[in-house]
Design an enzyme around this catalytic site. Structure first.
Site, PDB file in Angstrom:
ATOM      1  N   ASN A 223       0.841  -1.202   0.000  1.00 42.89           N
ATOM      2  CA  ASN A 223       0.000   0.000   0.000  1.00 42.89           C
ATOM      3  C   ASN A 223       0.870   1.243   0.000  1.00 42.89           C
ATOM      4  O   ASN A 223       2.098   1.159  -0.012  1.00 42.89           O
ATOM      5  CB  ASN A 223      -0.974  -0.026   1.187  1.00 42.89           C
ATOM      6  CG  ASN A 223      -0.219  -0.095   2.502  1.00 42.89           C
ATOM      7  OD1 ASN A 223       0.539   0.793   2.831  1.00 42.89           O
ATOM      8  ND2 ASN A 223      -0.414  -1.196   3.245  1.00 42.89           N
ATOM      9  N   ASP A 292      -4.393  -6.085   5.146  1.00 44.43           N
ATOM     10  CA  ASP A 292      -5.441  -6.864   5.822  1.00 44.43           C
ATOM     11  C   ASP A 292      -5.425  -8.317   5.374  1.00 44.43           C
ATOM     12  O   ASP A 292      -5.765  -9.209   6.137  1.00 44.43           O
ATOM     13  CB  ASP A 292      -6.812  -6.239   5.540  1.00 44.43           C
ATOM     14  CG  ASP A 292      -6.965  -4.906   6.260  1.00 44.43           C
ATOM     15  OD1 ASP A 292      -6.522  -4.826   7.425  1.00 44.43           O
ATOM     16  OD2 ASP A 292      -7.491  -3.944   5.656  1.00 44.43           O
ATOM     17  N   PRO A 320      -2.890 -11.549  10.593  1.00 49.20           N
ATOM     18  CA  PRO A 320      -3.117 -11.326  12.027  1.00 49.20           C
ATOM     19  C   PRO A 320      -3.196  -9.837  12.314  1.00 49.20           C
ATOM     20  O   PRO A 320      -2.557  -9.028  11.630  1.00 49.20           O
ATOM     21  CB  PRO A 320      -1.861 -11.937  12.672  1.00 49.20           C
ATOM     22  CG  PRO A 320      -0.826 -11.933  11.600  1.00 49.20           C
ATOM     23  CD  PRO A 320      -1.555 -12.100  10.299  1.00 49.20           C
ATOM     24  N   ASP A 321      -3.991  -9.458  13.300  1.00 51.04           N
ATOM     25  CA  ASP A 321      -4.051  -8.062  13.738  1.00 51.04           C
ATOM     26  C   ASP A 321      -2.978  -7.870  14.819  1.00 51.04           C
ATOM     27  O   ASP A 321      -3.121  -8.350  15.949  1.00 51.04           O
ATOM     28  CB  ASP A 321      -5.448  -7.721  14.271  1.00 51.04           C
ATOM     29  CG  ASP A 321      -5.595  -6.225  14.501  1.00 51.04           C
ATOM     30  OD1 ASP A 321      -4.652  -5.616  15.057  1.00 51.04           O
ATOM     31  OD2 ASP A 321      -6.629  -5.665  14.113  1.00 51.04           O
ATOM     32  N   ILE A 322      -1.919  -7.194  14.446  1.00 52.20           N
ATOM     33  CA  ILE A 322      -0.754  -7.093  15.339  1.00 52.20           C
ATOM     34  C   ILE A 322      -1.110  -6.282  16.588  1.00 52.20           C
ATOM     35  O   ILE A 322      -0.813  -6.680  17.717  1.00 52.20           O
ATOM     36  CB  ILE A 322       0.436  -6.459  14.575  1.00 52.20           C
ATOM     37  CG1 ILE A 322       0.820  -7.368  13.404  1.00 52.20           C
ATOM     38  CG2 ILE A 322       1.619  -6.236  15.504  1.00 52.20           C
ATOM     39  CD1 ILE A 322       1.743  -6.742  12.386  1.00 52.20           C
ATOM     40  N   LYS A 354     -12.672   1.310  16.395  1.00 55.63           N
ATOM     41  CA  LYS A 354     -11.391   0.574  16.483  1.00 55.63           C
ATOM     42  C   LYS A 354     -10.885   0.518  17.916  1.00 55.63           C
ATOM     43  O   LYS A 354     -10.284  -0.479  18.336  1.00 55.63           O
ATOM     44  CB  LYS A 354     -10.343   1.233  15.591  1.00 55.63           C
ATOM     45  CG  LYS A 354     -10.439   0.716  14.173  1.00 55.63           C
ATOM     46  CD  LYS A 354      -9.498   1.340  13.203  1.00 55.63           C
ATOM     47  CE  LYS A 354     -10.035   1.009  11.811  1.00 55.63           C
ATOM     48  NZ  LYS A 354      -9.365   1.714  10.749  1.00 55.63           N
ATOM     49  N   LYS A 358     -10.188  -3.160  19.060  1.00 53.83           N
ATOM     50  CA  LYS A 358      -8.799  -3.591  19.288  1.00 53.83           C
ATOM     51  C   LYS A 358      -8.457  -3.618  20.771  1.00 53.83           C
ATOM     52  O   LYS A 358      -7.382  -4.099  21.143  1.00 53.83           O
ATOM     53  CB  LYS A 358      -7.841  -2.664  18.543  1.00 53.83           C
ATOM     54  CG  LYS A 358      -8.214  -2.496  17.073  1.00 53.83           C
ATOM     55  CD  LYS A 358      -7.060  -2.548  16.140  1.00 53.83           C
ATOM     56  CE  LYS A 358      -7.560  -2.498  14.698  1.00 53.83           C
ATOM     57  NZ  LYS A 358      -6.592  -3.028  13.758  1.00 53.83           N
TER      58      LYS A 358
HETATM   59  N1  CTP Z   1      -3.111  -2.924  12.633  1.00 53.99           N
HETATM   60  C1  CTP Z   1      -2.310  -3.986  12.992  1.00 53.99           C
HETATM   61  N2  CTP Z   1      -2.415  -5.162  12.324  1.00 53.99           N
HETATM   62  C2  CTP Z   1      -3.298  -5.324  11.328  1.00 53.99           C
HETATM   63  C3  CTP Z   1      -4.131  -4.244  10.934  1.00 53.99           C
HETATM   64  C4  CTP Z   1      -4.000  -3.059  11.620  1.00 53.99           C
HETATM   65  O1  CTP Z   1      -1.493  -3.834  13.907  1.00 53.99           O
HETATM   66  N3  CTP Z   1      -3.367  -6.470  10.713  1.00 53.99           N
HETATM   67  C5  CTP Z   1      -3.022  -1.679  13.401  1.00 53.99           C
HETATM   68  C6  CTP Z   1      -2.484  -0.515  12.611  1.00 53.99           C
HETATM   69  O2  CTP Z   1      -1.090  -0.409  12.735  1.00 53.99           O
HETATM   70  C7  CTP Z   1      -3.203   0.649  13.266  1.00 53.99           C
HETATM   71  C8  CTP Z   1      -4.532   0.082  13.669  1.00 53.99           C
HETATM   72  O3  CTP Z   1      -4.329  -1.322  13.769  1.00 53.99           O
HETATM   73  O4  CTP Z   1      -2.572   1.053  14.445  1.00 53.99           O
HETATM   74  C9  CTP Z   1      -5.655   0.356  12.733  1.00 53.99           C
HETATM   75  O5  CTP Z   1      -5.294   0.040  11.417  1.00 53.99           O
HETATM   76  P1  CTP Z   1      -6.285   0.293  10.205  1.00 53.99           P
HETATM   77  O6  CTP Z   1      -5.638  -0.209   8.960  1.00 53.99           O
HETATM   78  O7  CTP Z   1      -6.781   1.695  10.238  1.00 53.99           O
HETATM   79  O8  CTP Z   1      -7.506  -0.617  10.632  1.00 53.99           O
HETATM   80  P2  CTP Z   1      -7.926  -2.059  10.295  1.00 53.99           P
HETATM   81  O9  CTP Z   1      -7.887  -2.845  11.549  1.00 53.99           O
HETATM   82  O10 CTP Z   1      -7.123  -2.595   9.157  1.00 53.99           O
HETATM   83  O11 CTP Z   1      -9.438  -1.838   9.884  1.00 53.99           O
HETATM   84  P3  CTP Z   1     -10.079  -1.321   8.483  1.00 53.99           P
HETATM   85  O12 CTP Z   1      -9.149  -1.806   7.397  1.00 53.99           O
HETATM   86  O13 CTP Z   1     -11.405  -1.958   8.468  1.00 53.99           O
HETATM   87  O14 CTP Z   1     -10.162   0.165   8.572  1.00 53.99           O
END
Ligand code: CTP
Length: 415
Positions: A223, A292, A320-322, A354, A358
């Site tokens: 991205n 994502d 994974p959502d870190i 969020k 989160k």
């Molecule tokens: N983040 C993360 N790991 C992921 C996705 C997001 O750690 N796999 C963290 C990003 O670094 C940021 C926060 O979560 O601090 C929000 O990221 P964002 O991309 O805005 O949100 P998403 O969780 O991806 O949700 P969406 O794409 O639906 O907006």
């Protein structure tokens, strides 16, 4: 004393500062000319003081031309009506920086000697209000000598800040520790020195940049994140006195001074790098634009067109959502977590969602498409108590403001 408030900006980080720049004898005097120029470009006024030995390496004329001020080289200089340049020169200063500081000059500082203007002036400066910074420059054997190390330790114990030295090629042809830092490094060190140490003794982990999810050995999904905001936060946290680890996706940005950097490519690699570090840090700021999804399996060889006109169908799995993973660590292992929300619309509403999803105490919301790759940004802090806008500005100023906010939230937790 200078009374005017000091208002700096990244373009002029030393605006309003008056710096006395001392040069002692060494080949690195050539870098001091560049350093003087960097200071002036950064908005500082610079008064140069040179020892006789320094004048063997570079002329006062050069330093005067670069700083637009006459240089002082002698305590008997008749231009000062009271004949006291050793007193007068530091009285309006914000700092004295000796660059280069030779082995001999450091020895003089350690002993409190005062047999020429520069050492006399360092001794006579008001220690409480005019800090002394020294940038050693010498041959590696001289630097490593126990006498020099003893003197450096004494100078530090007396309150001076030692900048560097760096390792590398030396003018004498040898390689090792003792090189003076480069002009821009000295400028950045001095800028950092003036920042409030609101995170002194703390540790901060930052993720930054995009991730790159491989499709095959030559292609992938990524991205537009430039990493600039995360790098600015890492720099601001380090300037504020924190130990900083930066886990960076693929970006071409210089590592901020004093920051430990771990480079990764994919979201899975980022998670693997972050998890063990998260337990060792008190604050976690997730600015990375983590992809994502990733291809369910990356091809080991380049996917070729087969001439049929058929497009390969890629299957994706969620990454994974870190941030959420770190926020779910058990208390005691969990740092104070700060998330970023890059949104294109309904910024605060999405940020609040969020925050809950989160499980983090603070989300920093911004307009993603408006800020990717740019040097400026506008941030809204969203937490349980409400929303607060940080005034729009360049990313480094916003990073410093955010670091101050985080410090306020983290400090009481320790009390
Ligand atoms: N983040 C993360 N790991 C992921 C996705 C997001 O750690 N796999 C963290 C990003 O670094 C940021 C926060 O979560 O601090 C929000 O990221 P964002 O991309 O805005 O949100 P998403 O969780 O991806 O949700 P969406 O794409 O639906 O907006």
């Amino acid at each position: 004393m200078l009374e005017a408030p000091v208002v700096s900006s990244p373009a002029l980080p030393l605006a309003g500062r008056h710096i006395v720049l001392g040069l002692s004898g060494g080949v690195a005097c050539y870098k001091a000319a560049d350093f003087a120029r960097e200071l002036v470009k950064a908005g500082a006024t610079v008064q140069v003081v040179m020892t006789d030995a320094a004048c063997q390496f570079i002329t006062p004329v050069t330093m005067q031309a670069l700083t637009n001020r006459p240089v002082f080289t002698s305590q008997w200089d008749a231009r000062e009506s009271n004949h006291m340049p050793h007193i007068n020169l530091t009285r309006g200063a914000h700092a004295v920086v000796v660059a280069p500081a030779s082995a001999d000059f450091i020895a003089k500082l350690a002993q409190g000697r005062a047999d020429e203007l520069l050492s006399l002036m360092c001794l006579a400066r008001p220690r409480e209000t005019v800090p002394l910074l020294v940038a050693p420059a010498m041959n590696r054997e001289m630097w490593a000598h126990p006498a020099t190390q003893r003197n450096v330790a004494q100078v530090k114990a007396d309150g001076a800040t030692v900048l560097g030295p760096a390792a590398g090629d030396q003018a004498c042809g040898e390689i090792g520790d003792g090189r003076m830092l480069e002009a821009h490094e000295l400028r950045d060190e001095l800028t950092a020195f003036f920042q409030p140490k609101v995170l002194a003794g703390r540790s901060v982990l930052v993720t930054a940049g995009p991730t790159f999810e491989a499709i095959d050995p030559v292609r992938g999904i990524t991205n537009h994140s430039s990493g600039k905001m995360g790098f600015a936060i890492a720099r601001a946290a380090a300037e504020a006195g924190a130990q900083v680890t930066l886990v960076a996706g693929p970006v071409h940005l210089a590592t901020p001074r004093g920051v430990r950097r771990i480079d990764v490519m994919s979201a899975e690699q980022m998670l693997a790098a972050v998890l063990p570090e998260a337990k060792r840090h008190e604050v976690f700021v997730a600015t990375a634009a983590v992809a994502d999804w990733r291809p369910a399996s990356a091809a080991t060889q380049k996917i070729k067109k087969d001439g049929s006109g058929q497009v390969p169908m890629l299957a994706f799995v969620e990454n994974p959502d870190i941030l959420a993973t770190v926020a779910r660590l058990p208390a005691g292992e969990r740092p104070f977590c700060v998330g970023f929300a890059a949104e294109s619309h309904d910024i605060v509403r999405h940020a609040r969602e969020k925050l809950a999803r989160k499980g983090v105490p603070l989300i920093v919301a911004n307009n993603g498409p408006a800020t990717f790759g740019r040097d400026d940004n506008a941030l809204v802090l969203v937490d349980a108590a409400g929303e607060r806008e940080l005034p729009p500005g360049d990313k480094l100023s916003l990073a410093r403001a955010l670091v101050a906010e985080v410090a306020l939230r983290v400090l009481p937790q320790r009390a």
